[in-house]
Write an enzyme that holds these catalytic residues in place. Structure first.
Site, PDB file in Angstrom:
ATOM      1  N   ARG A   1       0.828  -1.219   0.000  1.00  0.00           N
ATOM      2  CA  ARG A   1       0.000   0.000   0.000  1.00  0.00           C
ATOM      3  C   ARG A   1       0.858   1.264   0.000  1.00  0.00           C
ATOM      4  O   ARG A   1       0.506   2.265  -0.625  1.00  0.00           O
ATOM      5  CB  ARG A   1      -0.927  -0.046   1.229  1.00  0.00           C
ATOM      6  CG  ARG A   1      -1.939   1.092   1.353  1.00  0.00           C
ATOM      7  CD  ARG A   1      -2.861   0.815   2.527  1.00  0.00           C
ATOM      8  NE  ARG A   1      -3.552   1.996   3.028  1.00  0.00           N
ATOM      9  CZ  ARG A   1      -4.793   2.359   2.704  1.00  0.00           C
ATOM     10  NH1 ARG A   1      -5.486   1.643   1.860  1.00  0.00           N
ATOM     11  NH2 ARG A   1      -5.344   3.443   3.232  1.00  0.00           N
TER      12      ARG A   1
ATOM     13  N   ILE B   1      -7.474   7.515  -0.924  1.00  0.00           N
ATOM     14  CA  ILE B   1      -7.279   6.068  -0.952  1.00  0.00           C
ATOM     15  C   ILE B   1      -8.076   5.568   0.252  1.00  0.00           C
ATOM     16  O   ILE B   1      -7.941   6.095   1.361  1.00  0.00           O
ATOM     17  CB  ILE B   1      -5.780   5.677  -0.872  1.00  0.00           C
ATOM     18  CG1 ILE B   1      -5.620   4.158  -0.779  1.00  0.00           C
ATOM     19  CG2 ILE B   1      -5.050   6.336   0.263  1.00  0.00           C
ATOM     20  CD1 ILE B   1      -4.151   3.691  -0.928  1.00  0.00           C
ATOM     21  N   SER B   2      -8.943   4.593   0.022  1.00  0.00           N
ATOM     22  CA  SER B   2      -9.871   4.174   1.080  1.00  0.00           C
ATOM     23  C   SER B   2      -9.130   3.606   2.267  1.00  0.00           C
ATOM     24  O   SER B   2      -8.017   3.083   2.153  1.00  0.00           O
ATOM     25  CB  SER B   2     -10.840   3.129   0.548  1.00  0.00           C
ATOM     26  OG  SER B   2     -11.629   3.685  -0.455  1.00  0.00           O
ATOM     27  N   GLN B   3      -9.799   3.657   3.412  1.00  0.00           N
ATOM     28  CA  GLN B   3      -9.312   3.026   4.633  1.00  0.00           C
ATOM     29  C   GLN B   3      -9.108   1.521   4.334  1.00  0.00           C
ATOM     30  O   GLN B   3      -9.930   0.921   3.635  1.00  0.00           O
ATOM     31  CB  GLN B   3     -10.412   3.221   5.673  1.00  0.00           C
ATOM     32  CG  GLN B   3     -10.201   2.640   7.012  1.00  0.00           C
ATOM     33  CD  GLN B   3     -11.509   2.743   7.831  1.00  0.00           C
ATOM     34  OE1 GLN B   3     -12.595   2.937   7.277  1.00  0.00           O
ATOM     35  NE2 GLN B   3     -11.390   2.607   9.117  1.00  0.00           N
TER      36      GLN B   3
END
Lengths: 793, 230
Positions: free
Chosen positions: B54, B80-82
């Site tokens: 990530r 950017i999503s959790q």
């Protein structure tokens, strides 16, 4: 030709500088609404006061030094004011200072960026206040005339701002106000080295004028504003752009912009490409390229209103770009009243919509509440604008006065319905549920007020996966209508949520919710069990009123720990971001006021007598004046139809009339007993205002524009005139007894004014305008009480 | 000069693996504390999230926060999503080898990378030019030959490769484009997050049933329990 004397030139110079500063202050409010959000309007008031307070402290500390050099310092401060007005805007957009509201709870550094942001905007106010303050100190014997020219100029600044909003872009205005500040310096340049002064100020002024036309300051909007995100789309173009007191409006085209809010999953056709209008960087509406494109609304929950009847007379409130108006026309309405106060929004869309040439449509450029108060027509259908935003709003509308969503507005809407008439409102579904529940509560209270004992017979609501449309009928829904709603839902894969005789199964057929919370809470609200929901739910659901018109303010501070437990610290902040930002700016302004105004003055404290009197008297004045100002601004938003008109009228009116009051009071030579009498008058008047101002303004809603202006001036001017007296009288009293206390008093007043600007916003949300006015009366009462701490001479 | 170069090279040699170890540890911790602890149990999803780096898909300023339990800004008003949300969305579509998945809104490329660890082919479309270019080059660098990325309007889907077993719409949308529903296999699943930036409270699952009807299901990864005093 006879040249004015140097003192008259000074008076004119001070008036011009004051005018430029108030116009700049108002333009800064607009600028920050565009690049950030609306919340910063109140921050600007606090920053301006901070500049004035800090300048007072600075003068108190370096009085002798400054006065001995006033000849060149005075024009220098004016020049610096003029230069910093546009320069600060440019600096605030640079990477080192760039602040983004949305990142405040994501990146810790943003807290420092916000502080830096506040300090940057503080600079021009500080220099301007230094210039004005120095003049006051130098010419104490002619303070009356000077004070009046300062306040008269400030008053005219509000008017100048309104003109500039029409004539110039948000980034041009600071250059123009900067130029005016330079002109004020040119009027008083010193004899010594006059030529050098003339040339350098003149060249700077010319540069500012040239820069006005080239506008080198880019508007760097937050990347999270809808305009920024739209401009990131392929081939997105700004076709038109114009400014107005209502906002900075842009017309955007892009081949990928489409409009179909909450579109049914049964739709298999092409979703129309649209253009879009934005106001202050926020979405203001879609512009359909042909009237037929509005047919897409047949596949949304809002079509339910047209499924039950063909409405002949339709009222579209806050009609924006006219999509709902076009849809009503498409559905065969014969008489459509399109009401929109924002001229540019409807105007920009007009090229495509051609609403003006539609025989069925009458365009009203008017605020919806004013229209409702004035019209005597009745309608088959009244349409309100959609509430909220897709996925929730992150609470950024929390401080927005929404007078169309109060119980009083719904009551007026109900009264304008034909016997079998309907009104409809669509809500974007949010989570946790807030908007739909508050709308249900507002409708329920309206129906209860109208004496309807079975509200469930008058209310239908239809739900898609992301929208919910409420339809209210004046008479009970018939069986045929109920069946029509069921068929409509089945055909479009929607679910009825409220319907006479509804079963629990049919509520959750196509768009399944994981739990029944939305249904059970709505049922409780409709069935009259509202109070316990209001008391126990984690968010404010009590309907907005004209006294607390903050429909989108849902946050209850006591629920914050519970929300943080469930959603985590960060997400919880984003549920209700707007209110938390006000809290952060309040704490920062408190710290800044203490550090920049009060702390430096502690050096002088040891020589001060009558400390108790000075502290309470000037604290009460600072707080009371600001509370009254904020209440008047908020109240006049509804009366004058827009926040900018309200801010301009209240700031200008209060400055002008309180200036007049203070000028007259300086000739009165009042004793402390005389001051007490004036204070008593103020307290009584504010008590009357707390109880009757709302009523008075409602009475005057139907006045013509000139009638409204006159009525506003009277209502704003009356307390302002009296409130202008205690400050100079108090300073006069102190200067006779103990001159050392004067700067301290000035600082206390400045400090409390700064803090009160933010505090008043929070209090207005929490307790309403009437209570805030009572608190203002209390502050003045404390000032009155402090007068008993000193013996009359 | 030579000595400086030598020391620099030595430091790089020592620090780089240490960083890699740290990120590896962070990832394992992220999966344990943020995903498994909250009930995500789909083994391929957990494995994929243990593998995908990530930190290589976030902007440089955000690298140190890459494995924190929150969404991060990636520019252009996007996030950017959790990690939990990515895990939850992935688990919902029950990805398996052999599947073909369409993603609308490449963003950082993280969701595509997680999917690519499990399914055969991932097709991903990003409308913002700069984001599309950055994500494409990063995903290529990271070696995902089964991710097919393009810049374009997600409204039209990717018809040449339709139908898809699942569609993930990572960018929230006010409406579901009809072409996407058309390109979803019968019995297929589509997921869409609903919420303002930096909030992760809801997920919408769209099911295209065999009888032609379309239904949605509101999934709540984060359950709000209304406060009741009694």
């Amino acid at each position: 030709m006879r040249f004015p004397s140097s003192f008259n030139r000074l008076l004119f110079s001070i008036a011009l500088l004051s005018l430029s500063m108030v116009a700049y202050q108002l333009s800064l409010m607009q600028y920050l609404s565009i690049v950030q959000w609306y919340h910063f309007a109140y921050m600007v008031i606090a920053i301006a006061l901070l500049g004035f307070g800090a300048a007072g402290t600075f003068i108190a500390l370096f009085r002798k030094y400054l006065l001995s050099r006033i000849g060149y310092l005075l024009p220098l401060f004016m020049v610096l004011t003029g230069i910093f007005m546009p320069l600060i805007l440019w600096l605030s957009g640079q990477p080192f200072a760039r602040f983004d509201t949305y990142l405040l709870f994501v990146e810790r550094s943003q807290l420092w960026q916000l502080l830096l942001y506040e300090l940057l905007f503080f600079i021009p106010f500080f220099f301007c206040a230094l210039a004005i303050g120095l003049v006051f100190v130098k010419y104490t014997n002619r303070i009356g005339k000077l004070y009046f020219s300062n306040l008269a100029g400030s008053g005219l600044g509000g008017l100048a701002a309104i003109i500039l909003f029409w004539a110039a872009s948000p980034t041009q205005i600071p250059y123009i106000t900067g130029f005016l500040s330079l002109l004020s310096a040119l009027l008083i340049i010193p004899h010594h080295r006059k030529r050098i002064w003339m040339i350098s100020v003149g060249i700077t002024a010319v540069i500012l004028i040239l820069l006005t036309f080239s506008s080198p300051t880019p508007l760097r909007l937050s990347q999270y504003k809808s305009l920024s995100q739209t401009l990131d789309l392929p081939k997105a173009r700004i076709e038109k752009s114009a400014n107005s007191p209502h906002g900075w409006v842009q017309y955007i085209t892009s081949p990928v912009l489409r409009y179909a809010p909450g579109l049914s999953l049964s739709f298999t056709g092409e979703v129309p490409v649209i253009d879009a209008v934005f106001s202050n960087g926020e979405w203001a509406g879609a512009v359909l390229k042909s009237p037929g494109d509005s047919r897409i609304l047949d596949y949304t929950t809002s079509a339910v209103a047209w499924e039950l009847a063909t409405h002949k007379k339709v009222l579209v409130l806050d009609a924006g770009t006219g999509v709902r108006t076009q849809y009503a026309s498409l559905k065969g309405a014969a008489e459509i009243d399109h009401v929109e106060s924002h001229r540019l929004v409807t105007g920009f869309a007009e090229n495509q919509t051609k609403l003006a040439s539609d025989d069925a449509v009458t365009l009203y450029q008017q605020d919806s509440r004013s229209f409702l108060a004035q019209t005597e027509k009745s309608y088959d259908l009244i349409s309100l604008p959609p509430i909220g935003a897709f996925g929730g709003t992150a609470g950024l509308g929390a401080l927005q006065e929404e007078y169309l969503l109060t119980t009083r507005a719904f009551s007026l809407i109900y009264d304008r319905l034909e016997t079998d008439g309907f009104f409809e409102i669509t809500v974007w579904l949010d989570y946790p549920y807030r908007n739909p529940l508050k709308i249900a509560a507002t409708i329920s209270e309206t129906l209860a007020e109208k004496g309807i004992s079975h509200p469930e017979q008058h209310l239908v609501s239809v739900r898609s996966w992301n929208t919910l449309t409420f339809l209210v009928k004046r008479t009970a829904f018939t069986q045929a209508e109920v069946q029509a709603v069921r068929d409509f839902c089945d055909h479009l894969y929607f679910d009825p949520m409220l319907l006479p005789g509804i079963t629990s199964e049919e509520r959750n057929q196509y768009n399944m919710l994981e739990d029944q919370v939305l249904f059970s809470l709505t049922d409780s609200i409709i069935s009259g069990n509202r109070e316990s929901i209001y008391e126990n739910y984690d968010f404010h659901l009590r309907p907005a009123t004209d006294d607390k018109p903050y429909f989108s303010q849902f946050l209850r501070l006591k629920s914050l720990p519970h929300l943080q437990e469930i959603f985590g610290n960060q997400s919880a902040s984003f549920i209700e971001l707007g209110y938390l930002i006000v809290g952060v700016t309040f704490i920062q302004s408190l710290l800044l006021a203490f550090v920049l105004i009060l702390l430096p003055l502690f050096r002088l404290k040891k020589n001060i007598k009558n400390k108790g009197f000075t502290l309470i008297y000037f604290s009460g004045l600072g707080m009371g004046f600001m509370f009254v100002e904020i209440v008047l601004i908020q109240r006049f938003v509804l009366y004058l139809g827009h926040p900018v008109y309200s801010v301009a009228a209240v700031i200008s009116g209060m400055l002008l009339l309180s200036g007049l009051g203070s000028w007259l009071s300086s000739g009165l030579k009042l004793s402390i007993a005389g001051i007490r009498k004036i204070m008593l008058f103020i307290v009584l008047l504010l008590l009357v205002y707390a109880g009757s101002l709302q009523w008075l303004l409602q009475m005057g809603m139907g006045f013509s524009i000139w009638g409204k202006i006159l009525f506003s001036l009277v209502l704003i001017g009356l307390p302002s005139f009296l409130m202008g007296m205690p400050f100079p009288l108090g300073l006069q009293f102190l200067s006779q007894r103990n001159e050392e206390a004067v700067p301290w008093a000035w600082g206390i007043n400045g400090c409390l004014s700064v803090v009160s600007a933010s505090l008043a916003t929070i209090l207005a949300i929490e307790v309403g305008f009437s209570v805030l006015m009572l608190l203002a009366a209390t502050a003045y009462f404390l000032t009155l009480a402090s007068c008993f701490l000193v013996k009359p001479q | 000069m030579k000595l400086t170069l030598l020391i620099s090279a030595l430091l790089l040699f020592l620090i780089a693996p240490a960083d890699q170890d740290k990120y590896h540890r962070d990832r394992q911790q992220m999966v344990t504390a943020q995903l498994e602890a909250r009930g995500i149990s789909h083994e391929p999803t957990l494995n994929a999230m243990r593998s995908v780096e990530r930190h290589r898909l976030v902007p440089p300023a955000q690298v140190q926060y890459a494995y924190e339990d929150r969404p991060l800004p990636i520019g252009f008003g996007q996030t950017i999503s959790q990690p939990y949300m990515v895990g939850y969305m992935t688990e919902v579509i029950k990805p398996t080898a052999g599947m073909k998945v369409l993603e609308i809104g490449t963003g950082s490329g993280y969701q595509a990378a997680v999917l690519a660890e499990i399914v055969d082919e991932v097709y991903t479309i990003e409308i913002v030019e700069e984001l599309a270019k950055t994500a494409k080059s990063r995903l290529e660098e990271m070696g995902y030959p089964n991710i097919h990325a393009k810049e374009g309007d997600g409204y039209f889907g990717w018809e040449e490769h339709a139908p898809f077993d699942a569609i993930i719409v990572t960018a929230a949308s006010e409406f579901i484009p009809p072409p996407l529903i058309k390109q979803l296999k019968e019995g297929g699943k589509m997921v869409i997050p609903v919420g303002a930036p930096f909030t992760t409270q809801q997920l919408m699952l769209v099911e295209k049933q065999k009888d032609g009807k379309r239904k949605t299901r509101n999934l709540l990864p984060v359950r709000f329990v209304p406060f009741t005093r009694n």
